[in-house]
Every structure is written in structure tokens, then in C-alpha cells.
Design an enzyme around this catalytic site. Sequence first.
Site, PDB file in Angstrom:
ATOM      1  N   CYS A 195     -15.951 -59.142  -9.209  1.00  0.00           N
ATOM      2  CA  CYS A 195     -15.385 -60.322  -8.558  1.00  0.00           C
ATOM      3  C   CYS A 195     -15.813 -60.314  -7.103  1.00  0.00           C
ATOM      4  O   CYS A 195     -15.861 -59.269  -6.464  1.00  0.00           O
ATOM      5  CB  CYS A 195     -13.863 -60.319  -8.648  1.00  0.00           C
ATOM      6  SG  CYS A 195     -13.114 -61.836  -7.992  1.00  0.00           S
ATOM      7  N   GLU A 233     -13.194 -64.402 -11.028  1.00  0.00           N
ATOM      8  CA  GLU A 233     -12.565 -65.646 -10.575  1.00  0.00           C
ATOM      9  C   GLU A 233     -13.083 -66.759 -11.498  1.00  0.00           C
ATOM     10  O   GLU A 233     -14.230 -67.199 -11.355  1.00  0.00           O
ATOM     11  CB  GLU A 233     -12.948 -65.892  -9.110  1.00  0.00           C
ATOM     12  CG  GLU A 233     -12.589 -67.258  -8.561  1.00  0.00           C
ATOM     13  CD  GLU A 233     -11.152 -67.702  -8.818  1.00  0.00           C
ATOM     14  OE1 GLU A 233     -10.214 -66.979  -8.457  1.00  0.00           O
ATOM     15  OE2 GLU A 233     -10.965 -68.784  -9.411  1.00  0.00           O
ATOM     16  N   CYS A 293      -3.232 -57.341 -16.550  1.00  0.00           N
ATOM     17  CA  CYS A 293      -3.903 -58.545 -16.078  1.00  0.00           C
ATOM     18  C   CYS A 293      -4.316 -58.473 -14.622  1.00  0.00           C
ATOM     19  O   CYS A 293      -3.550 -58.056 -13.777  1.00  0.00           O
ATOM     20  CB  CYS A 293      -3.006 -59.754 -16.306  1.00  0.00           C
ATOM     21  SG  CYS A 293      -2.792 -60.079 -18.041  1.00  0.00           S
ATOM     22  N   CYS A 297      -6.262 -56.212  -5.281  1.00  0.00           N
ATOM     23  CA  CYS A 297      -6.732 -56.354  -6.664  1.00  0.00           C
ATOM     24  C   CYS A 297      -7.879 -55.390  -6.959  1.00  0.00           C
ATOM     25  O   CYS A 297      -8.855 -55.319  -6.224  1.00  0.00           O
ATOM     26  CB  CYS A 297      -7.188 -57.790  -6.902  1.00  0.00           C
ATOM     27  SG  CYS A 297      -7.781 -58.065  -8.590  1.00  0.00           S
ATOM     28  N   CYS A 334      -9.801 -59.794  -2.896  1.00  0.00           N
ATOM     29  CA  CYS A 334      -8.380 -59.809  -2.562  1.00  0.00           C
ATOM     30  C   CYS A 334      -7.949 -58.358  -2.294  1.00  0.00           C
ATOM     31  O   CYS A 334      -8.306 -57.452  -3.053  1.00  0.00           O
ATOM     32  CB  CYS A 334      -7.572 -60.397  -3.718  1.00  0.00           C
ATOM     33  SG  CYS A 334      -7.964 -62.126  -4.038  1.00  0.00           S
ATOM     34  N   GLU A 373     -13.687 -56.033 -19.728  1.00  0.00           N
ATOM     35  CA  GLU A 373     -12.433 -55.714 -20.412  1.00  0.00           C
ATOM     36  C   GLU A 373     -11.640 -56.957 -20.786  1.00  0.00           C
ATOM     37  O   GLU A 373     -11.693 -57.974 -20.102  1.00  0.00           O
ATOM     38  CB  GLU A 373     -11.558 -54.828 -19.510  1.00  0.00           C
ATOM     39  CG  GLU A 373     -11.997 -53.378 -19.505  1.00  0.00           C
ATOM     40  CD  GLU A 373     -11.070 -52.522 -18.662  1.00  0.00           C
ATOM     41  OE1 GLU A 373     -10.380 -51.664 -19.230  1.00  0.00           O
ATOM     42  OE2 GLU A 373     -11.039 -52.717 -17.441  1.00  0.00           O
ATOM     43  N   CYS A 377      -5.708 -61.750 -22.501  1.00  0.00           N
ATOM     44  CA  CYS A 377      -6.088 -61.858 -21.097  1.00  0.00           C
ATOM     45  C   CYS A 377      -7.606 -61.672 -21.023  1.00  0.00           C
ATOM     46  O   CYS A 377      -8.130 -60.601 -21.326  1.00  0.00           O
ATOM     47  CB  CYS A 377      -5.345 -60.779 -20.310  1.00  0.00           C
ATOM     48  SG  CYS A 377      -5.739 -60.772 -18.561  1.00  0.00           S
TER      49      CYS A 377
HETATM   50  N1  SAH Z   1      -9.219 -64.495  -9.788  1.00  0.00           N
HETATM   51  C1  SAH Z   1      -8.148 -65.058 -10.544  1.00  0.00           C
HETATM   52  C2  SAH Z   1      -7.920 -64.339 -11.848  1.00  0.00           C
HETATM   53  C3  SAH Z   1      -7.567 -62.881 -11.691  1.00  0.00           C
HETATM   54  S1  SAH Z   1      -5.948 -62.600 -12.242  1.00  0.00           S
HETATM   55  C4  SAH Z   1      -6.887 -65.080  -9.716  1.00  0.00           C
HETATM   56  O1  SAH Z   1      -6.909 -64.551  -8.613  1.00  0.00           O
HETATM   57  O2  SAH Z   1      -5.898 -65.660 -10.131  1.00  0.00           O
HETATM   58  C5  SAH Z   1      -5.105 -62.322 -10.774  1.00  0.00           C
HETATM   59  C6  SAH Z   1      -3.692 -61.882 -11.077  1.00  0.00           C
HETATM   60  O3  SAH Z   1      -3.685 -60.501 -11.414  1.00  0.00           O
HETATM   61  C7  SAH Z   1      -2.776 -61.978  -9.915  1.00  0.00           C
HETATM   62  O4  SAH Z   1      -2.238 -63.237  -9.725  1.00  0.00           O
HETATM   63  C8  SAH Z   1      -1.736 -60.983 -10.331  1.00  0.00           C
HETATM   64  O5  SAH Z   1      -0.892 -61.591 -11.258  1.00  0.00           O
HETATM   65  C9  SAH Z   1      -2.505 -59.908 -11.025  1.00  0.00           C
HETATM   66  N2  SAH Z   1      -2.770 -58.752 -10.137  1.00  0.00           N
HETATM   67  C10 SAH Z   1      -3.905 -58.428  -9.467  1.00  0.00           C
HETATM   68  N3  SAH Z   1      -3.759 -57.293  -8.774  1.00  0.00           N
HETATM   69  C11 SAH Z   1      -2.501 -56.883  -8.995  1.00  0.00           C
HETATM   70  C12 SAH Z   1      -1.732 -55.759  -8.552  1.00  0.00           C
HETATM   71  N4  SAH Z   1      -2.235 -54.830  -7.758  1.00  0.00           N
HETATM   72  N5  SAH Z   1      -0.443 -55.659  -8.999  1.00  0.00           N
HETATM   73  C13 SAH Z   1       0.079 -56.597  -9.842  1.00  0.00           C
HETATM   74  N6  SAH Z   1      -0.588 -57.654 -10.279  1.00  0.00           N
HETATM   75  C14 SAH Z   1      -1.865 -57.811  -9.871  1.00  0.00           C
END
Ligand code: SAH
Length: 365
Positions: A124, A172, A345, A131, A128, A96, A117
Site C-alpha cells: 500500500c 487502498e 482486517c 497500519c 497510514c 492475504e 476480507c
Molecule cells: N486502505 C483502505 C483499506 C484498508 S482497511 C482503508 O484505509 O480503509 C483499513 C482498516 O483496517 C482500518 O479502517 C481499520 O479498521 C483496520 N486497521 C488498520 N490498522 C489497524 C490497527 N493497527 N489496529 C486496528 N485496526 C486496524
Amino acid sequence: MEPSPSLPSAFGLTLDDWIAWAESHGQTRFRAKQIVQWLYEKRVRSWEEMTNLSQALREQLARSFSLARLPVVRLTGSADTTRKFLFRLHDGRLVETVKIPANVHFDGGRSDRVTLCVSSQVGCAYACQFCASGLAGFTRNLEVDEIVGQVLAAEEEAGDTVCNIVFMGMGEPLANLTRLTKAIEILNAPWGLNIGARHMTVSTSGLAPQIEKLALVPLQIRLAVSLHGATDEVRDRIMPVNKKYPLARLFESLETWRDHKKQKITFEYILIEGLNDHPDQAKFLAKRARAMEAKVNLIPYNTVEGFDWKRPSEARQEAFLAVLKKAGVTATLRREKGHDIDAACGQLRLQEETAAGIVSVAGKG
Ligand code: SAH
């Protein structure tokens, strides 16, 4: 001379690669320049259209490379809102990309340009605990052309120009560093998509050694660090990567970054009720941001099925922001109504049943 999707994509090569290819096929360097001009400036769909190349060369190119775009299997949203693209890759995997058009709030600021984005991996591996992208685990890295292809397809869909890129889609980016760097080179190059390095942000969960490597790439790209915790205790609870690279190690790598780049680092910080939203945590965060002269983007947690976290009340979000501001930190809080844009994002996940449905529907057509 129909492009064959089984050939390597033409969109994974840099100008140097094209020069090497041209020279190894008895051509001058100048041919390479003509090729990239057709690819990126004129955006032709067939080798046949490259009329300043000889017929023999066009045939050779058509036998060697594909010009196929990433097929869009689903597009949601409307032209003036966030649009989500679902692309099907050559091996049937789905990825996506999110387009955030002019005049939509992004990261607390007001954007008058199209931001994209972009995803860097299918799935991944970093797991986390907030996420969506990590829930299904890791499938594979995206190839260079699959990263570049997301931008091409997004531009060509509505004929607009992507001005900002954030690598905050699925995956990542720093775990796919070699391909990412090459894709950035193509996106940035004047012969390529010509997107300013300062308009590209790589977001990482905190892969310290890779941050140090990327710092050495001579482009003024931006770095966003998904911090989400200002102490190891909090970070350990939600980000397994912190066990490998705790905050002290992470910050060591950020020092290296700062020594090499002129831009300020951004800390992303998802506000999660009862986990990291206490005013004391804001104080710890302020200290860390000041030490690094970093900006802070506060992002209210967006509910993800599979995790029990909640977003704090607006009052609590504002209070957290106030502590940062009082401490002299440049900080913003995402305040969009609804979850449309928040969902954009870092939260890209494929519902398997939906994905399977799309593939079979597309397969019939
Ligand atoms: N792996 C990389 C790129 C992924 S983007 C990284 O960790 O930075 C990761 C971003 O997505 C986070 O910093 C946050 O801004 C957003 N994100 C992920 N899960 C989220 C959630 N449950 N609610 C709000 N933002 C989220």
C-alpha cells in the site's frame, strides 16, 4: 488441455467481455452465457468439462484462457474461527485474504454469514501511521482476476458461500478503482458470484475524487471511510492522505456519495491512546457523523510492530462510545477478546522472511 498459468485468467472477464470474445470467434452470444455458467455456477476445473460446447471451441478456449485458481501457500485458523489465506500470484507476489465465518463478531455486530476480507493491492502506498500494510510500501495493483480469485478460492476451500465482502485487506481499493469496479461487477452479477451489492463494502482512507467516481457506479455498494481522526490536526498526524484531501474535501465527496447511494456511510475509527481517544474528539466525531448520518465503528488499536501507539483502556473506550451514543450517533465498539479477529482486517502484512520460506518450501513440492 491442461490450463496454463501463463495465459490470461478466465476470471477477469465480464459477461460482456465473453460476448465480445465469442462474437469475434464466430460464436453466438449464447455461448458466452454457457461459458460463465460453467465458470461460476458449476465451477469446473477444465475446459474439457464444458460438454455443451463444441470440441473446437473448448480447444480454442483452452489455448486462450487459464482456469487456474490462486494457489494457497498457507492457510491458518480452523473452520469455526477466522482463517487467513496466503495466496501466491503468478509473479510470485503474495497476498492475504481473511475469512470470517458465521457467528463470529465482526465490527461489533453478530454475523451469521461468511464475510471475506479481500485485498486490492500488493502492499500500500498510503503509509497510514498505524497500519501494517503500509510498512513495506507499494508493490502493484491486483488484477481483476486476482480480486475475484480470492473469493473463488475462499468459497471452494470449504464449500461455503461468501455472503459479505469487505475490501479491507491489503491496499487502498480506490487507488485501483478501474479493476476494483470490474471485479465488483463480476462478484455481484447473477451470472457471476451473485453477491448482493449491499453486501459489499469498499473501505477507503479517503481518496475524495475516487469516492466521487465510485458514487456514479450504479450499484448499491457500501462505503466505509477510515476516518481515525475527526479534526485535520489529528488526521494529519497519522494519515498522509489527509494533506492531499483534508476533511473538508473528503466530506464534499461524501455528500456526493450520499446523493447517489441509499446506504449509510460507515466511519471506521481506531481508538489510539493519547492521540484520538479524548472525549472532546468523540464530540467532534459525533458532529461529523451526525452531519453525514453515518454509523461509527470504533476499533481498539491493535499493536503493530514498528509503531509505538497503544490501545486505550476498556473504560476509556467505553467512555468514548458513550459520548457518541449520547449525541445520538449509531456506534459500535469491537469487543473481541484477543487479537485474532482484529488482526484480520487492514493489518495484512507479509513478514518477508516467512514469505520467502513459504515460497521455497512450495517450490520444492
Ligand atoms: N486502505 C483502505 C483499506 C484498508 S482497511 C482503508 O484505509 O480503509 C483499513 C482498516 O483496517 C482500518 O479502517 C481499520 O479498521 C483496520 N486497521 C488498520 N490498522 C489497524 C490497527 N493497527 N489496529 C486496528 N485496526 C486496524
